[in-house]
Design a protein around this motif. Structure first.
Motif, PDB file in Angstrom:
ATOM      1  N   ALA A   5      -4.847  -4.811   7.422  1.00  0.00           N
ATOM      2  CA  ALA A   5      -3.476  -4.499   7.027  1.00  0.00           C
ATOM      3  C   ALA A   5      -3.033  -3.170   7.633  1.00  0.00           C
ATOM      4  CB  ALA A   5      -3.376  -4.430   5.500  1.00  0.00           C
ATOM      5  N   ALA A   6      -1.752  -3.116   8.038  1.00  0.00           N
ATOM      6  CA  ALA A   6      -1.197  -1.885   8.595  1.00  0.00           C
ATOM      7  C   ALA A   6      -1.117  -0.824   7.497  1.00  0.00           C
ATOM      8  CB  ALA A   6       0.192  -2.149   9.165  1.00  0.00           C
ATOM      9  N   PRO A   7      -1.334   0.424   7.860  1.00  0.00           N
ATOM     10  CA  PRO A   7      -1.260   1.468   6.832  1.00  0.00           C
ATOM     11  C   PRO A   7       0.134   1.534   6.234  1.00  0.00           C
ATOM     12  CG  PRO A   7      -1.287   2.419   9.046  1.00  0.00           C
ATOM     13  CD  PRO A   7      -1.587   0.954   9.190  1.00  0.00           C
TER      14      PRO A   7
END
Length: 216
Positions: A81-83
């Motif tokens: 997951a993207a930050p």
């Protein structure tokens, strides 16, 4: 193998002998024998070769299936997951005394003005301010810049300059409304002087050669 006894009428068993050449001939013949249909038996050496080839093909197919399975598993593996994006609304005070109040967003390790906000600064002539859209610390979008002299610009911005449709009002009340490019009147527009007279037409870098005068 049995042979008929000569003149006795009786059967006599004799030992069977086979030479190396005969064995080789028989083996060659066996290799060319075709089994009866439906017997399921391989045809001699040819059948053995076919069976070996089939087994090898089966192994290759199994390996291929395993490779496809591994590739499919790799493709189906969930991506990290993207930050989460850090953003908010607040007030910032700069070293020179300028203030910004509005939206911000973090890019890398730096929090930047991004969204809608108001920047107030102190210049030599006094206080001036901008209120409107920001993009990564630049005035970009729609907004109004109000100068200490009383002049102001309201309209489109691109990377801190007037670009696109807008209106500039001068301190004496005259104003220009139309297209801007790189902070200059450029394109179709109308200039209205303090008497109310209007000049409409095409402007080039703040100049309006051959403009038509309109009287109000």
């Amino acid at each position: 193998m049995a042979a008929v006894g000569a003149g006795t009428g009786a059967l006599k068993k004799t030992p069977t002998t086979m030479s190396v050449a005969t064995a080789a001939t028989d083996a060659k013949a066996a290799a060319t024998v075709t089994p009866p249909p439906g017997s399921g038996a391989p045809a001699g050496a040819a059948g053995a070769a076919a069976a070996a080839a089939a087994a090898a093909a089966g192994k290759r197919a199994h390996r291929k299936k395993g490779e496809h399975h591994q590739q499919g598993a790799a493709q189906q593996a969930p991506q990290p997951a993207a930050p989460p994006v850090e953003r908010g609304t607040g007030k910032f005070v700069f070293i020179n005394g300028a203030t910004y109040e509005g939206d911000w967003e973090k890019f890398g390790e730096v929090a930047k003005r991004h969204g809608k906000g108001k920047m107030v600064l102190d210049g030599e002539a006094g206080e001036y301010w901008f209120e409107g859209d920001w993009k990564e610390d630049a005035m970009h979008g729609k907004g109004k810049m109000h100068y200490a002299s009383g002049a102001y610009y309201e309209g489109s911005w691109e990377d801190n300059v007037y670009n696109g449709p807008g209106k500039f009002v001068f301190p004496n009340g005259t104003f220009y409304e139309g297209e801007f490019q790189n902070n200059m009147m450029h394109g179709e527009g109308c200039f209205t002087d303090f008497k109310g007279e209007q000049w409409k037409g095409k402007f080039f870098s703040n100049n309006g050669p051959g403009l038509t005068t309109w009287f109000q």
